[in-house]
Design an enzyme around this catalytic site. Structure first.
Site, PDB file in Angstrom:
ATOM      1  N   LYS A 170       0.836  -1.197   0.000  1.00 12.89           N
ATOM      2  CA  LYS A 170       0.000   0.000   0.000  1.00 12.89           C
ATOM      3  C   LYS A 170       0.875   1.253   0.000  1.00 12.89           C
ATOM      4  O   LYS A 170       0.588   2.221  -0.719  1.00 12.89           O
ATOM      5  CB  LYS A 170      -0.935   0.005   1.216  1.00 12.89           C
ATOM      6  N   LYS A 238      -0.425  11.888   5.451  1.00 15.06           N
ATOM      7  CA  LYS A 238      -0.314  10.881   6.525  1.00 15.06           C
ATOM      8  C   LYS A 238       0.407   9.631   6.019  1.00 15.06           C
ATOM      9  O   LYS A 238       1.298   9.091   6.678  1.00 15.06           O
ATOM     10  CB  LYS A 238      -1.724  10.506   7.015  1.00 15.06           C
TER      11      LYS A 238
END
Lengths: 295, 295
Positions: A170, A238
């Protein structure tokens, strides 16, 4: 199979609905009770605590925001860990640090619970359409047990390696996607400055060797100057925090991604955290002294 | 229409052949006479000088390596400019600086000759297959006159703006392509370092929001560790020299592209100039202290 689902936000709600539509008995828990209501209306059982949910379910999915959220849901008071029986499977689909995923997996393994880290790509639209791409880390045999359930979320399920490898994949996905967004932003910014029409330049590049989903989607938003998210830049920011810290700990220099990270920083500083990451174009315009048309 | 073609290298030779196959009367000139032989064998007329070619042809194409090469062919001794009649059209398909293209166009306009800058994307394979993408700068009416000829080279012909805009679009194409190559290299480098299988990570990313032609083609070369060109990195390095100087002159800051340029610099320093740009992965490995498997 008795299935539990924890975290019913923009991603989790449509994913849980797909499980119900797939004919699975579903228990749900959400920090905010109102988030569970659409699922309860559709036939899911509402649990008072994560522990109660884990006591009932054989497989539990979660999709929340941060690693701390996952830890809280699993090991916090009345958390999943208090309810899991040995042999249960926990599939966390949040995007968190690989090290956190590995740590949680190790602690659950000590209680006889198998864990997969299985973050997704495709966003809210993909969650609703059931077309998410799923990157799974953990034991292959555990993945095979839950594969029919994961298939409710999307057709592309790739086993990328052991514990934490799904989160690594990811991170790679975000690096490639945002790196390409920045490259497209710089190209279209140069095009405009050099007197070429950005819309036609984007058209000329599409379908050629520079063609990509990012050029199509995010390049389109840049040309239209439509910076409504889409994917909020603060979420990519983030993700970069996680992956750059991880790379730093592992001694992996990522010179261009580091610079992309700084551009996301600058977009946050411009107040663009809730805009789409296509607004990386605004950072270049600000640096060029061009006043941005959006505030 | 009487058509001339100058520059019969890896790109020009198959392109000129497509004109012949399209039924056009073709005259050719090449710096190295042997390059013209396959065209002459196929029915083209060999001209002794660019001036002689320009005297005969109504439309002249060129595709050579550098801006200096284009200037030499047009304004050098016995160059095209000595042969052009007013009303002729000159289409330069080389990849050169936009400023050089504009300068040549202005000097030719003074003699009544129309010019287009029309660089291409798609490489040697696209030239052979007749599937090049063409980015044209100059007057729209001039483009319409030569569009049936350009269509012999590829179906995607986009008019991106006035003089030099085609070269600007080509610069944008290279920025997006090489920027994506570097992003893929950093992602697959991180994947391997973090214990995920780069081949499976590439598979997991394909088709999702990070999916691109670069991930498919160059990502595949990285996974296979096949660094044979493909596109030689030294040519991308040349393109970045042009575009970064141009951006610098125009006061357009391109922070991430500047870093990508330095990675290409580092690949040249590692002796990888004639390798494929997928070898940008080697630069990261060298910086990580990993010994590269290729010399």
């Amino acid at each position: 199979m008795r299935v539990g689902f924890v975290g019913l936000g923009a991603m989790g709600r449509p994913m849980a609905l797909h499980l119900l539509r797939g004919g699975h008995a579903l228990a749900v828990w959400s920090r905010r009770p109102e988030s569970a209501q659409p699922l309860v209306d559709a036939g899911a059982m509402r649990c008072p605590t994560p522990a109660a949910l884990a006591q009932w379910a054989e497989v539990v999915f979660s999709i929340v925001t941060t690693g701390a959220d996952v830890e809280q849901v699993v090991f916090g008071p009345q958390g999943l860990a208090e309810g899991f029986s040995p042999g249960a499977v926990f599939v966390d689909m949040s995007t968190i640090a690989p090290a956190t995923a590995r740590d949680i997996a190790a602690r659950l393994a000590a209680r006889g619970v198998d864990m997969l880290d299985a973050p997704v790509s495709g966003g809210e639209a993909g969650a609703i359409a059931g077309t998410l791409a799923i990157m799974a880390g953990g034991e292959a045999a555990v993945l095979e047990r839950v594969r029919p359930l994961l298939a409710c979320f999307g057709p592309r399920i790739v086993h990328v390696g052991g514990q934490g490898a799904g989160q690594v994949a990811k991170a790679c996905n975000q690096m490639v996607m945002v790196g390409c967004i920045e490259a497209v932003a710089e190209a279209l910014h140069l095009a405009r400055a050099a007197g070429a029409d950005p819309a036609r330049v984007r058209e000329a590049l599409a379908g050629g060797s520079a063609g990509s989903r990012v050029l199509e989607v995010f390049g389109g938003r840049m040309v239209e100057r439509d910076f409504r998210a889409g994917v909020e830049a603060r979420l990519h920011h983030k993700d970069y925090d996680i992956l750059m810290q991880d790379a730093c700990r592992s001694g992996v220099p990522l010179p261009v991604s580091a610079q992309v990270w700084q551009q996301l920083n600058a977009l946050m500083a411009l107040g663009g955290g809730r805009q789409d990451s296509a607004a990386l174009l605004r950072v270049l315009e600000a640096a060029s002294g061009a006043s941005s048309r959006e505030s």
